[in-house]
Design a protein around this motif. Sequence first.
Motif, PDB file in Angstrom:
ATOM      1  N   ALA A 226      -7.755  -3.292   0.062  1.00  0.00           N
ATOM      2  CA  ALA A 226      -7.085  -3.200  -1.296  1.00  0.00           C
ATOM      3  C   ALA A 226      -7.150  -1.816  -1.866  1.00  0.00           C
ATOM      4  O   ALA A 226      -6.430  -1.452  -2.504  1.00  0.00           O
ATOM      5  CB  ALA A 226      -8.108  -4.366  -2.257  1.00  0.00           C
ATOM      6  N   GLN A 229      -4.520   0.755  -0.621  1.00  0.00           N
ATOM      7  CA  GLN A 229      -3.250   0.365  -1.122  1.00  0.00           C
ATOM      8  C   GLN A 229      -2.672   1.470  -1.834  1.00  0.00           C
ATOM      9  O   GLN A 229      -1.459   1.972  -1.649  1.00  0.00           O
ATOM     10  CB  GLN A 229      -3.116  -0.677  -1.903  1.00  0.00           C
ATOM     11  N   LEU A 232      -1.459   5.176   0.502  1.00  0.00           N
ATOM     12  CA  LEU A 232      -1.059   4.740   1.954  1.00  0.00           C
ATOM     13  C   LEU A 232      -0.467   6.247   2.338  1.00  0.00           C
ATOM     14  O   LEU A 232      -0.451   6.428   3.695  1.00  0.00           O
ATOM     15  CB  LEU A 232      -0.094   3.677   1.824  1.00  0.00           C
ATOM     16  N   ALA A 239      -6.560   3.009   5.214  1.00  0.00           N
ATOM     17  CA  ALA A 239      -6.040   1.671   5.579  1.00  0.00           C
ATOM     18  C   ALA A 239      -6.115   1.372   7.179  1.00  0.00           C
ATOM     19  O   ALA A 239      -6.271   0.504   7.614  1.00  0.00           O
ATOM     20  CB  ALA A 239      -4.367   1.497   4.840  1.00  0.00           C
TER      21      ALA A 239
END
Length: 267
Positions: A226, A229, A232, A239
């Motif tokens: 989370a 995010q 990215l 991630a």
Amino acid sequence: MKHRNWTLRIGVCITAVMVALILLGAVWTPYDPNALAGAEKSLSPCLTHPFGTDNFGRDLFSRVLEGGRTSLLIAFCTVCIGAACGAVVGSLTGYFGGVVDEVLMRFNDSVAAFPSILLALVCVSIFGTGKYKIILVLGILFIPSFARIVRGEFAKERTRDYVENARIMGAGPFRVMFAHILPNVRTVLLSSIAIGFNNAVLAEAGMSFLSMGVQPPDASLGRMLAEAQGSLFTMPWYALCTGCFMVLLILGFSLLGQGLQERGDAL
């Protein structure tokens, strides 16, 4: 020629490697998972930081190991509660049938009627977040699935000759259930436990991803995804490394469960 269960072998290998890494992280990590280092913020993977660092300068390899340990601990406790209670409920309903079956399975069906993750989120929103509350909630929600599996196996096994022979020899109902029938359904139960680990890791990650699970500063794979995010494009390794670790952990347990199921079918 003897059939080689490659699914089981690959599952055992992947699971063993991932669990070994997590256990290593429980006793040693290259850095403190929660240590902030402003001079090393957003570093890409390198020799000193194999998974890079996050926007607070925390070593991601250490945090991924810590998050994996949290997920594995929650999954282990969840499956222990679900499997133990589910095995008792399933064996009682599958062996005795009748009123016992009707009462316990109606309660079982009422719990299973709700989507597990949704019911878990409702319970956590009522009782609050935290590692131990998640374990209790998920453990209770896992009982119906184990109970249904064990019930089906006990219903099949209770009419077998070895069960009748045990009764003739004077064995009581509980001795027949737990000393004779239960060992003969262990393969199905073990495969269900492996799949239960898979589902528990996913459930914990999903709840933490929605900020309803493990809370900062404790590391959690779902929480880390989370947090990743928003970066990215600037920190894709955040991630990618976290996601790949979680995928491999889930894949290992999934293949292990499937392999055990194939082995049981071949016996």
